[in-house]
Design a protein around this motif. Structure first.
Motif, short mmCIF file in Angstrom:
data_model
loop_
_atom_site.label_atom_id
_atom_site.label_comp_id
_atom_site.label_asym_id
_atom_site.label_seq_id
_atom_site.Cartn_x
_atom_site.Cartn_y
_atom_site.Cartn_z
N ASP A 97 -3.25 -12.70 -4.64
CA ASP A 97 -3.27 -11.48 -5.44
C ASP A 97 -1.90 -10.82 -5.44
O ASP A 97 -0.92 -11.36 -4.90
CB ASP A 97 -4.35 -10.52 -4.92
N ARG A 98 -1.80 -9.66 -6.05
CA ARG A 98 -0.52 -8.96 -6.15
C ARG A 98 0.06 -8.64 -4.78
O ARG A 98 1.27 -8.78 -4.57
CB ARG A 98 -0.70 -7.69 -6.98
N GLU A 99 -0.76 -8.23 -3.86
CA GLU A 99 -0.26 -7.91 -2.52
C GLU A 99 0.34 -9.15 -1.86
O GLU A 99 1.41 -9.09 -1.24
CB GLU A 99 -1.39 -7.36 -1.64
N ALA A 100 -0.36 -10.29 -1.98
CA ALA A 100 0.16 -11.53 -1.40
C ALA A 100 1.48 -11.94 -2.07
O ALA A 100 2.42 -12.38 -1.40
CB ALA A 100 -0.87 -12.65 -1.54
N MET A 101 1.53 -11.79 -3.39
CA MET A 101 2.76 -12.12 -4.10
C MET A 101 3.93 -11.25 -3.63
O MET A 101 5.05 -11.73 -3.44
CB MET A 101 2.56 -11.94 -5.60
N ASP A 102 3.66 -9.97 -3.41
CA ASP A 102 4.70 -9.07 -2.92
C ASP A 102 5.20 -9.49 -1.55
O ASP A 102 6.40 -9.44 -1.26
CB ASP A 102 4.18 -7.63 -2.87
N ARG A 103 4.26 -9.92 -0.69
CA ARG A 103 4.66 -10.37 0.64
C ARG A 103 5.55 -11.59 0.58
O ARG A 103 6.54 -11.72 1.30
CB ARG A 103 3.42 -10.67 1.49
N ILE A 104 5.19 -12.53 -0.30
CA ILE A 104 5.93 -13.79 -0.39
C ILE A 104 7.30 -13.60 -1.03
O ILE A 104 8.31 -14.12 -0.55
CB ILE A 104 5.11 -14.83 -1.18
N TYR A 105 7.35 -12.81 -2.10
CA TYR A 105 8.58 -12.72 -2.88
C TYR A 105 9.41 -11.47 -2.60
O TYR A 105 10.61 -11.46 -2.84
CB TYR A 105 8.26 -12.81 -4.38
N SER A 106 8.76 -10.42 -2.09
CA SER A 106 9.51 -9.19 -1.81
C SER A 106 9.75 -9.00 -0.33
O SER A 106 10.76 -8.44 0.07
CB SER A 106 8.77 -7.98 -2.37
N GLY A 107 8.78 -9.43 0.49
CA GLY A 107 8.98 -9.35 1.92
C GLY A 107 8.61 -8.03 2.53
O GLY A 107 9.46 -7.22 2.88
N THR A 108 7.30 -7.75 2.65
CA THR A 108 6.86 -6.58 3.38
C THR A 108 7.13 -6.81 4.87
O THR A 108 7.39 -7.93 5.29
CB THR A 108 5.36 -6.34 3.17
N PRO A 109 7.07 -5.77 5.69
CA PRO A 109 7.30 -5.97 7.13
C PRO A 109 6.42 -7.05 7.74
O PRO A 109 6.87 -7.83 8.57
CB PRO A 109 6.99 -4.59 7.71
N ALA A 110 5.15 -7.13 7.29
CA ALA A 110 4.27 -8.17 7.84
C ALA A 110 4.79 -9.55 7.51
O ALA A 110 4.76 -10.47 8.32
CB ALA A 110 2.85 -7.99 7.31
N ALA A 111 5.27 -9.69 6.28
CA ALA A 111 5.81 -10.98 5.87
C ALA A 111 7.04 -11.35 6.69
O ALA A 111 7.23 -12.50 7.07
CB ALA A 111 6.14 -10.96 4.38
N GLU A 112 7.90 -10.37 6.92
CA GLU A 112 9.12 -10.64 7.67
C GLU A 112 8.80 -11.11 9.09
O GLU A 112 9.53 -11.89 9.68
CB GLU A 112 9.99 -9.38 7.72
N ARG A 113 7.67 -10.63 9.64
CA ARG A 113 7.30 -11.06 10.98
C ARG A 113 6.59 -12.41 10.96
O ARG A 113 6.28 -12.97 12.00
CB ARG A 113 6.36 -10.01 11.61
N GLY A 114 6.34 -12.94 9.76
CA GLY A 114 5.66 -14.23 9.67
C GLY A 114 4.17 -14.13 9.90
O GLY A 114 3.52 -15.11 10.23
N GLU A 115 3.57 -12.96 9.70
CA GLU A 115 2.15 -12.79 9.92
C GLU A 115 1.36 -13.19 8.68
O GLU A 115 1.70 -12.83 7.56
CB GLU A 115 1.84 -11.33 10.25
N TYR A 116 0.33 -13.97 8.87
CA TYR A 116 -0.59 -14.29 7.79
C TYR A 116 -1.89 -14.75 8.41
O TYR A 116 -1.96 -15.11 9.58
CB TYR A 116 -0.03 -15.38 6.87
#
Length: 264
Positions: free
Chosen positions: A234-253
């Motif tokens: 979804d949009r939130e997942a896309m933002d994590r992958i392409y924009s890099g929220t703090p959770a994404a930067e920590r490698g959390e999924y």
């Protein structure tokens, strides 16, 4: 089954391109890898067939540890890893049949390859596969006379001629128009079912990833930060992958547990 554990790839003294990456892929599963340029998608594919040497970690294909194979062992293992390239990697001056038969180079004696004396069984198999993907009528045409979609179909048949245990596709639709791209993605999905092949596709087109693959793996900065069914992208997942929220930067999924079950 492909099982990757704690995979690291580092060039020189810089930060790793792949960072302790874990991934399992079962038979008949089409998995797309998405992420921004530089996320490590192509490096991951090239580590699997050791076009790029992993720094550390494990890559096991149907019980064979690929990272520790010597030169002879690696040649044998590569026969079982089909590769479809963005730029097709055909020899333009050769015919479609000759390009397709290059998928047998790891099996044929050198003299047969040089003299183009292909076994009758290989010729029969090539015609069957070319008929399956719709290019049999071009068997005697030079590769440089074909359209992009036709050339990519040649690349797919060449990979299938290896009788692979896994098919890797590195941006297979990037050089194609939208309609042809969809046809190639549909073809890869259908072939995965027909040949019970795991297919791993590095792709930028997230719409095609959602439409034609069973599972989407999202990467950012060398880590997997998303691993789930297409409908979860979804949009939130896309933002994590392409924009890099703090959770994404920590490698959390949170991976979909059904994939682990399917791969076990």
């Amino acid at each position: 089954m492909l099982k990757i554990t704690s995979l690291v790839k580092r060039y020189g003294s810089g930060d790793p391109v792949l960072k302790n990456l874990d991934l399992e892929i079962a038979e008949e599963t089409v998995v797309s890898i998405i992420g921004s340029s530089g996320a490590g998608k192509s490096t991951l594919l090239r580590c699997i067939n050791r076009l790029v040497e992993p720094t550390s970690g494990s890559i096991v294909l149907n019980g064979t540890e690929l990272t520790t194979l010597n030169r002879a062992g690696l040649r044998g293992a590569r026969r079982k890893i089909g590769m479809v390239f963005q730029g097709f990697n055909l020899v333009d001056r050769l015919t479609v049949m000759e390009n397709v038969q290059s998928g047998r180079l790891g099996v044929l004696p050198t003299w047969r390859a040089v003299m183009r004396k292909y076994p009758k069984e290989d010729i029969r198999r090539a015609y069957e596969l070319m008929e399956r993907v719709g290019i049999a009528r071009y068997a005697n045409k030079r590769a440089d006379e074909l359209s992009g979609g036709e050339r990519q179909r040649v690349g797919v048949v060449r990979a299938l001629m290896q009788e692979p245990e896994i098919l890797l596709a590195d941006e297979p639709t990037a050089s194609l128009d939208p309609k042809t791209s969809e046809q190639i993605m549909q073809l890869l999905r259908d072939l995965a079912r027909e040949f019970s092949l795991p297919v791993l596709i590095n792709i930028h087109n997230t719409t095609e990833a959602k439409e034609y693959t069973d599972r989407i793996v999202g990467m950012r900065y060398g880590r997997i930060i998303f691993d789930a069914a297409p409908e979860a992208l979804d949009r939130e997942a896309m933002d994590r992958i392409y924009s890099g929220t703090p959770a994404a930067e920590r490698g959390e999924y949170t991976p979909d547990p059904s994939f682990a079950v399917a791969a076990s």
